[in-house]
Design a protein around this motif. Structure first.
Motif, PDB file in Angstrom:
ATOM      1  N   ILE A   1      64.017  24.542  -6.511  1.00 23.14           N
ATOM      2  CA  ILE A   1      64.527  25.123  -7.768  1.00 23.14           C
ATOM      3  C   ILE A   1      64.243  26.628  -7.840  1.00 23.14           C
ATOM      4  O   ILE A   1      65.040  27.392  -8.397  1.00 23.14           O
ATOM      5  CB  ILE A   1      63.990  24.371  -9.005  1.00 23.14           C
ATOM      6  CG1 ILE A   1      64.665  24.923 -10.267  1.00 23.14           C
ATOM      7  CG2 ILE A   1      62.473  24.419  -9.103  1.00 23.14           C
ATOM      8  CD1 ILE A   1      64.574  24.035 -11.478  1.00 23.14           C
TER       9      ILE A   1
ATOM     10  N   MET B   1      59.074  18.739  -8.442  1.00 29.75           N
ATOM     11  CA  MET B   1      59.651  19.710  -9.381  1.00 29.75           C
ATOM     12  C   MET B   1      58.553  20.477 -10.116  1.00 29.75           C
ATOM     13  O   MET B   1      58.776  21.016 -11.193  1.00 29.75           O
ATOM     14  CB  MET B   1      60.546  18.981 -10.393  1.00 29.75           C
ATOM     15  CG  MET B   1      61.762  18.312  -9.779  1.00 29.75           C
ATOM     16  SD  MET B   1      63.026  19.484  -9.213  1.00 29.75           S
ATOM     17  CE  MET B   1      63.762  19.937 -10.800  1.00 29.75           C
TER      18      MET B   1
ATOM     19  N   PHE C   1      69.433  21.516 -13.841  1.00 30.40           N
ATOM     20  CA  PHE C   1      68.801  22.645 -13.157  1.00 30.40           C
ATOM     21  C   PHE C   1      69.231  23.927 -13.857  1.00 30.40           C
ATOM     22  O   PHE C   1      70.417  24.176 -14.027  1.00 30.40           O
ATOM     23  CB  PHE C   1      69.237  22.693 -11.696  1.00 30.40           C
ATOM     24  CG  PHE C   1      68.742  21.518 -10.881  1.00 30.40           C
ATOM     25  CD1 PHE C   1      67.464  21.532 -10.328  1.00 30.40           C
ATOM     26  CD2 PHE C   1      69.538  20.406 -10.670  1.00 30.40           C
ATOM     27  CE1 PHE C   1      67.003  20.455  -9.585  1.00 30.40           C
ATOM     28  CE2 PHE C   1      69.083  19.326  -9.918  1.00 30.40           C
ATOM     29  CZ  PHE C   1      67.806  19.355  -9.376  1.00 30.40           C
TER      30      PHE C   1
ATOM     31  N   LEU D   1      67.018  28.146  -5.974  1.00 27.48           N
ATOM     32  CA  LEU D   1      68.265  28.107  -6.746  1.00 27.48           C
ATOM     33  C   LEU D   1      68.327  29.310  -7.673  1.00 27.48           C
ATOM     34  O   LEU D   1      69.374  29.934  -7.866  1.00 27.48           O
ATOM     35  CB  LEU D   1      68.352  26.831  -7.593  1.00 27.48           C
ATOM     36  CG  LEU D   1      68.622  25.514  -6.890  1.00 27.48           C
ATOM     37  CD1 LEU D   1      68.754  24.394  -7.931  1.00 27.48           C
ATOM     38  CD2 LEU D   1      69.881  25.595  -6.035  1.00 27.48           C
ATOM     39  N   TYR D   2      67.167  29.631  -8.233  1.00 23.22           N
ATOM     40  CA  TYR D   2      67.107  30.760  -9.163  1.00 23.22           C
ATOM     41  C   TYR D   2      67.207  32.093  -8.419  1.00 23.22           C
ATOM     42  O   TYR D   2      68.023  32.954  -8.778  1.00 23.22           O
ATOM     43  CB  TYR D   2      65.808  30.689  -9.966  1.00 23.22           C
ATOM     44  CG  TYR D   2      65.680  31.806 -10.966  1.00 23.22           C
ATOM     45  CD1 TYR D   2      66.575  31.900 -12.036  1.00 23.22           C
ATOM     46  CD2 TYR D   2      64.686  32.774 -10.848  1.00 23.22           C
ATOM     47  CE1 TYR D   2      66.468  32.935 -12.956  1.00 23.22           C
ATOM     48  CE2 TYR D   2      64.577  33.807 -11.767  1.00 23.22           C
ATOM     49  CZ  TYR D   2      65.480  33.883 -12.816  1.00 23.22           C
ATOM     50  OH  TYR D   2      65.386  34.907 -13.723  1.00 23.22           O
TER      51      TYR D   2
ATOM     52  N   PHE E   1      64.195  23.712 -15.831  1.00 23.33           N
ATOM     53  CA  PHE E   1      65.089  22.550 -15.797  1.00 23.33           C
ATOM     54  C   PHE E   1      64.833  21.661 -16.996  1.00 23.33           C
ATOM     55  O   PHE E   1      63.751  21.666 -17.590  1.00 23.33           O
ATOM     56  CB  PHE E   1      64.951  21.760 -14.483  1.00 23.33           C
ATOM     57  CG  PHE E   1      63.588  21.144 -14.241  1.00 23.33           C
ATOM     58  CD1 PHE E   1      62.546  21.908 -13.746  1.00 23.33           C
ATOM     59  CD2 PHE E   1      63.355  19.802 -14.502  1.00 23.33           C
ATOM     60  CE1 PHE E   1      61.291  21.355 -13.516  1.00 23.33           C
ATOM     61  CE2 PHE E   1      62.104  19.235 -14.266  1.00 23.33           C
ATOM     62  CZ  PHE E   1      61.072  20.014 -13.774  1.00 23.33           C
TER      63      PHE E   1
END
Ligand SMILES: *[C@@H]1O[C@H](CO)[C@@H](O)[C@H](O)[C@H]1NC(C)=O
Ligand SMILES: *[C@@H]1O[C@H](CO)[C@@H](O)[C@H](O)[C@H]1NC(C)=O
Ligand SMILES: *[C@@H]1O[C@H](CO)[C@@H](O)[C@H](O)[C@H]1NC(C)=O
Ligand SMILES: *[C@@H]1O[C@H](CO)[C@@H](O)[C@H](O)[C@H]1NC(C)=O
Ligand SMILES: *[C@@H]1O[C@H](CO)[C@@H](O)[C@H](O)[C@H]1NC(C)=O
Ligand SMILES: *[C@@H]1O[C@H](CO)[C@@H](O)[C@H](O)[C@H]1NC(C)=O
Ligand SMILES: *[C@@H]1O[C@H](CO)[C@@H](O)[C@H](O)[C@H]1NC(C)=O
Length: 417
Positions: free
Chosen positions: A191, A172, A223, A194-195, A205
């Motif tokens: 991540i 992460m 998240f 995801l954004y 996060f």
């Protein structure tokens, strides 16, 4: 590479100790149905919290689903590295894979990039290849996510009497710190995707590891936002720091400056040998790693002469310290002209019990590090805090965590894994 050596050293140390100390341990079944749906306390719309399973005292883990149809893996959530990796079906017990493995031939969405992934940790190496496939965590799904498939898990997951509690690792940390960056192969970690695919509102996060003694679901990772039910007061932000990485300066670990540590009751302050130092906030490390002078000073204050080295950097202490009321105050320099940020971590939460079913012993969750290099706050400290890792603004928000379940006096050594 310095960063790779650091990330897992602490976990490995503990696992190696556990091999000797705990011959009778059996694995607990790990069924981690990820909670779906949104927590009403979330401050950002679209952010979603996921429970973290605490396999105390070894690590904080979460399930990921990879491929079409999904194959599910239990991975350690690691703010000290950036790659997601899982074992390949060609990895065997002999090559260090004792848990689940991924069968690429069974996934219709699998693609092989053929880019090598060769991590070197403190006590072994993981050899594999970067691939792409669908990766899902809870409600989130990223198509063509780059991850690593490992064919030889060296000595990173192999541990304690063949009882794996994790199949792989979910890094992460920063995109600039993926292992492929060593040979100029970079990609957006989970991540980031995801954004960029609009699934989370911010590239950040929130993390609350939860108590040392919480069995089962302990904390949460959120998240794209924070879960304000998990901390008290306001988050206070300090800048994330860059490090030297393959000849350039870039963001690698989640690293911040720390001024000093102070034992509150003893009223004794310990600084770093040459002023404020870089410390990595590393959820993949059970232990903290701090300068020897600081660790020995703290030991002397909390334990008198009742401690002994187990290795030359790790210390056994009396289990009575599980009842310690001493508190460590950590001072982080504030951003710009802001006042310093001061957080507390209870000494009792840094005492790590071990058992072989007959003898109980306790370790101090802070190891001495002799090299003048990156220090680490591992779980021993992080579980006292709520952390908001903010990639966009290159900062970390910190607050005192709510530890609702904190039965420090009811720890049952027979209930260890
Ligand atoms: C992916 O490609 C690498 C390099 O060509 C190869 O060694 C490996 O076996 C491949 N893995 C799979 C699962 O196809
Ligand atoms: C793993 O990778 C390292 C570094 O590239 C290499 O030295 C080693 O031989 C590899 N091990 C295996 C089992 O492939
Ligand atoms: C794992 O550890 C053993 C013993 O310490 C060592 O011989 C072996 O080379 C290591 N494996 C890897 C892949 O690093
Ligand atoms: C990575 O790219 C930089 C800049 O293009 C180059 O100077 C360097 O030699 C490359 N490194 C590797 C390992 O290919
Ligand atoms: C703590 O120590 C500082 C200096 O080391 C001293 O000025 C202060 O009075 C002490 N506080 C208490 C409560 O003893
Ligand atoms: C023990 O610590 C010393 C420094 O105090 C270091 O030089 C030595 O290599 C360490 N030994 C082991 C076995 O780690
Ligand atoms: C902590 O204190 C309680 C109450 O005095 C006692 O029963 C318990 O044995 C102590 N725990 C340890 C590990 O010493």
């Amino acid at each position: 590479m310095r960063s790779s050596l650091l990330t897992f050293t602490a976990v490995i140390n503990l696992l190696l100790l556990a091999v000797d100390a705990a011959p009778t341990r059996q694995p607990r079944p790990i069924s981690v149905p990820l909670k779906r749906g949104l927590s009403p306390s979330l401050t950002k719309r679209g952010a979603a919290s996921h429970p973290l399973w605490n396999f105390a005292p070894l690590g904080y883990i979460i399930d990921v689903n990879v491929g079409t149809p999904s194959q599910t893996f239990t991975v350690l959530i690691d703010t000290g590295s950036a790659d997601l990796w899982i074992p390949s079906s060609s990895c065997t017990k002999e090559t260090g894979c004792l848990g689940k493995t991924f069968d690429a031939s069974q996934s219709s969405t699998f693609k092989n990039t053929s880019e090598p992934f060769d991590i070197v940790y403190g006590s072994g190496s993981d050899n594999g290849t970067y691939v792409t496939d669908v990766v899902r965590i809870g409600d989130f799904a990223v198509n063509d996510q780059t991850l690593a498939l490992v064919y030889d898990a060296g000595n990173t997951t192999k541990q304690a009497r063949s009882t794996p509690y994790m199949d792989g690792i979910l890094g992460m940390a920063w995109d600039t710190g993926v292992y492929g960056a060593l040979h100029n192969y970079t990609y957006p970690p989970f991540i980031y995707n995801l954004y960029s695919t609009g699934q989370i509102p911010t590239l950040s996060f929130g993390l609350h590891l939860g108590g040392l003694y919480s069995q089962g679901y302990a904390g949460t990772v959120t998240f794209g936002g924070i879960d304000s039910s998990q901390f008290t007061g306001d988050l206070q932000y300090i800048p994330a720091q860059q490090e030297n990485f393959h000849g350039t300066t870039s963001y690698v670990h989640w690293t911040v400056y720390v001024d000093s540590l102070k034992l509150q009751s003893a009223n004794t302050t310990y600084g770093f040998p040459s002023g404020p130092a870089l410390v990595a906030l590393d959820s993949g490390s059970s232990f903290a790693y701090l300068p020897r002078s600081m660790v020995e000073g703290i030991l002397h204050n909390i334990a008198g002469t009742d401690y002994q080295p187990i290795t030359n950097s790790t210390f056994q202490v009396e289990c009575a310290l599980l009842n310690s009321t001493e508190v460590v105050e950590v001072t982080f320099p504030g951003a710009g002209n802001s006042p310093p940020v001061i957080l507390q971590a209870a000494v009792k939460d840094m005492i790590i019990p071990e058992t072989d079913g007959i003898n109980n012993e306790c370790l101090l969750g802070i190891s001495a590090q002799d090299q003048n290099s990156l220090y680490i706050f591992g779980d021993a400290f992080l579980r006292s805090w709520y952390l908001n890792f903010d990639f966009t603004n290159k900062q970390v928000g910190l607050a005192q965590a709510v530890n609702r379940d904190d039965p420090q006096f009811s720890f049952d050594v027979n209930n260890l894994v």
